[in-house]
Structure formats: structure tokens, C-alpha cells
Design a protein around this motif. Structure first.
Motif, PDB file in Angstrom:
ATOM      1  N   LYS A  37      -2.547  -5.719 -12.013  1.00 45.74           N
ATOM      2  CA  LYS A  37      -2.731  -5.924 -10.575  1.00 45.74           C
ATOM      3  C   LYS A  37      -4.164  -5.567 -10.227  1.00 45.74           C
ATOM      4  CE  LYS A  37      -1.054  -1.221  -9.683  1.00 45.74           C
ATOM      5  NZ  LYS A  37      -0.787  -0.939 -11.115  1.00 45.74           N
ATOM      6  N   CYS A  38      -4.560  -5.849  -8.988  1.00 45.04           N
ATOM      7  CA  CYS A  38      -5.810  -5.319  -8.454  1.00 45.04           C
ATOM      8  C   CYS A  38      -5.439  -4.110  -7.600  1.00 45.04           C
ATOM      9  CB  CYS A  38      -6.535  -6.354  -7.599  1.00 45.04           C
ATOM     10  SG  CYS A  38      -7.267  -7.701  -8.556  1.00 45.04           S
ATOM     11  N   ALA A  39      -6.064  -2.983  -7.863  1.00 47.13           N
ATOM     12  CA  ALA A  39      -5.741  -1.757  -7.134  1.00 47.13           C
ATOM     13  C   ALA A  39      -7.016  -1.145  -6.573  1.00 47.13           C
ATOM     14  CB  ALA A  39      -5.038  -0.762  -8.052  1.00 47.13           C
TER      15      ALA A  39
ATOM     16  N   LYS B 221      -2.516  -2.252  -3.371  1.00 44.72           N
ATOM     17  CA  LYS B 221      -2.245  -2.962  -4.625  1.00 44.72           C
ATOM     18  C   LYS B 221      -2.003  -4.438  -4.332  1.00 44.72           C
ATOM     19  CE  LYS B 221       1.018  -0.002  -5.203  1.00 44.72           C
ATOM     20  NZ  LYS B 221       2.248   0.674  -5.684  1.00 44.72           N
ATOM     21  N   GLU B 222      -2.663  -5.295  -5.106  1.00 40.37           N
ATOM     22  CA  GLU B 222      -2.485  -6.741  -4.990  1.00 40.37           C
ATOM     23  C   GLU B 222      -1.888  -7.252  -6.300  1.00 40.37           C
ATOM     24  OE1 GLU B 222      -6.237  -7.703  -2.003  1.00 40.37           O
ATOM     25  OE2 GLU B 222      -6.485  -7.952  -4.172  1.00 40.37           O
ATOM     26  N   HIS B 223      -0.686  -7.820  -6.216  1.00 45.82           N
ATOM     27  CA  HIS B 223       0.026  -8.244  -7.419  1.00 45.82           C
ATOM     28  C   HIS B 223      -0.201  -9.718  -7.750  1.00 45.82           C
ATOM     29  CE1 HIS B 223       2.113  -4.368  -7.365  1.00 45.82           C
ATOM     30  NE2 HIS B 223       2.201  -4.537  -6.059  1.00 45.82           N
TER      31      HIS B 223
ATOM     32  N   GLU C 266      -8.156  -0.949 -10.851  1.00 45.38           N
ATOM     33  CA  GLU C 266      -7.529  -1.914 -11.758  1.00 45.38           C
ATOM     34  C   GLU C 266      -7.849  -3.314 -11.252  1.00 45.38           C
ATOM     35  OE1 GLU C 266      -3.150  -2.658 -13.897  1.00 45.38           O
ATOM     36  OE2 GLU C 266      -3.406  -1.128 -12.345  1.00 45.38           O
TER      37      GLU C 266
ATOM     38  N   LEU D  39      -3.806   3.783  -1.416  1.00 49.73           N
ATOM     39  CA  LEU D  39      -3.909   2.848  -2.530  1.00 49.73           C
ATOM     40  C   LEU D  39      -3.369   1.488  -2.085  1.00 49.73           C
ATOM     41  CD1 LEU D  39      -4.699   2.745  -5.590  1.00 49.73           C
ATOM     42  CD2 LEU D  39      -2.262   3.088  -6.080  1.00 49.73           C
TER      43      LEU D  39
ATOM     44  N   TRP E 126       0.837  -1.200   0.000  1.00 49.94           N
ATOM     45  CA  TRP E 126       0.000   0.000   0.000  1.00 49.94           C
ATOM     46  C   TRP E 126       0.868   1.244   0.000  1.00 49.94           C
ATOM     47  CZ3 TRP E 126      -0.092   3.688   3.978  1.00 49.94           C
ATOM     48  CH2 TRP E 126       0.617   3.341   5.136  1.00 49.94           C
TER      49      TRP E 126
END
Length: 213
Positions: free
Chosen positions: A201-203, A157-159, A193, A155, A146
Motif C-alpha cells: 500500500k501507500c502509507a 493508507k491507500e490500498h 510505504e 496514518l 486512516w
């Protein structure tokens, strides 16, 4: 030595232990057709990574024997097709009953996650909640991090997505995660995202000024 050969031997050590169970250095060397010194080097590296453990076996005569075996952590190295079974079961439910039942199952799982984590986030500032939630997701395999934006928002973020195959078929899985974040953080959250929609990624953007009441 070619780095690829080193990686290949390491994988072969893990595979042989998976199939045969506990083995001595001598047994591994004979199977892999390399020296015992080379085997020890690989085993030492695998032990440091938490993938292999050793135990001493006392012999009636002579020096004790050391055997090496896989740890529970090493189990994650090997491919599992759990997502295939999950997708098959969800499709069967959708075909036999209806699509709404599948959605209710996702919601029930989401409610359980909220119940599991909510108490650990209560009373924290939004900043600390974001940090704690990111740590939860990281432990769950999402490779999360984050940051705080220049506007003071946050924010996450998951990668990686451990349920990517399921999310690709059932978008409700992604909606549940968004709902989970919004409920646990008690603020407005926007997904900017998504891996399931060909993102990198998921954001999730968390607005500091949109606290829910």
C-alpha cells in the motif's frame, strides 16, 4: 449453481448491453440462452449495484416493454488503457523536449489539486483535515483509510493507486502526492510505504507535533 457461473453470466449481461445497447429481458435471455426469470434475477442485482437501469416503452397494443441499459457507473467496469496513452505522451515529451518539462507538468497538476482542495480544509483541526483528505482520496479511487497511532500521530493508507502505471515509470508522481499531503495538512508528512516500490500500500505518517509555520 456454481458461483463462478453466476459471476460469468453477470459479466455477459454487461458485455452484451455494452455492445448492443438497450435490450429487453427476452432479448437478453435469447442471447445468453437462459430463462427470462434468470435474466431478471441478474438484472435486479445489477440495478441494485447501480450498473443497469430500466426504462418503460409504451406499445401501441398490449403491455409496455421494459428495456435495460448500462449506467455511467458501469462504464468503469470495462478495461481502459488510458495509462498506456499517458505514458506514451509523457515519453514523447521527454524525448522531444526534456525530462524537466515532464516534471513541470506533474507540478502544475499538483498545484491545481492544491488549489482545488485547500479551501475545503482551511480552518479545520489536523484530525479533521486527515479525515477530510482521506475522504477526498477515497473518492478519487485510492481506497484510502486512516487511523490515529498510539503516539497521537496519524496514518493515511491507500490500498489502490489509479495512476500506478505512471508512478512506476515516473517517481515524481509519488513525490507530488507527498507534497500535496504536506501542503494540504500543513504539517510534516513521511511516506513509510509505497505501491510503486513493491509495497502492499501507500502509507503516510503525519506527525501531530510538526505543524509547519
Amino acid at each position: 449453481m456454481n458461483p463462478n457461473e453466476n459471476t460469468s453470466t453477470r459479466k455477459n449481461v454487461l458485455l452484451f448491453l455494452k455492445i448492443k445497447g438497450p435490450q429487453s429481458t427476452k432479448e437478453l435471455a435469447a442471447h445468453l440462452e437462459i430463462t427470462e426469470m434468470a435474466v431478471r434475477r441478474h438484472l435486479q442485482s445489477l440495478e441494485l449495484d447501480g450498473l443497469v437501469e430500466s426504462r418503460m416503452i409504451r406499445q401501441p397494443m398490449g403491455r409496455p416493454l421494459y428495456q435495460f441499459n448500462l449506467t455511467e457507473l458501469a462504464d468503469d467496469v470495462f478495461t481502459k488503457n488510458y495509462h498506456t496513452l499517458t505514458l506514451d505522451l509523457l515519453q514523447e515529451l521527454a524525448d522531444e523536449v526534456d525530462e524537466e518539462l515532464v516534471e513541470r507538468l506533474f507540478k502544475r497538476r499538483n498545484d491545481k489539486l492544491i488549489h482545488k482542495y485547500q479551501s475545503s480544509l482551511e480552518g479545520k483541526s489536523l484530525h479533521d483535515k486527515v479525515a477530510a483528505l482521506t475522504e477526498i482520496q477515497k473518492k478519487n479511487g485510492y481506497m484510502a483509510d486512516w487511523e490515529q497511532t498510539t503516539d497521537g500521530d496519524y496514518l493515511i493508507k491507500e490500498h489502490n493507486c489509479p495512476i500506478a502505471q505512471v508512478a512506476n515509470e515516473y517517481s515524481y508522481a509519488c513525490q507530488c502526492e507527498l507534497n500535496l499531503f504536506q501542503t494540504l495538512l500543513n504539517t510534516e508528512v513521511e511516506r513509510t510505504e509505497c505501491l510503486a516500490k513493491n509495497g502492499n500500500k501507500c502509507a503516510y505518517l503525519i506527525k501531530k507535533e510538526h505543524i509547519l509555520t
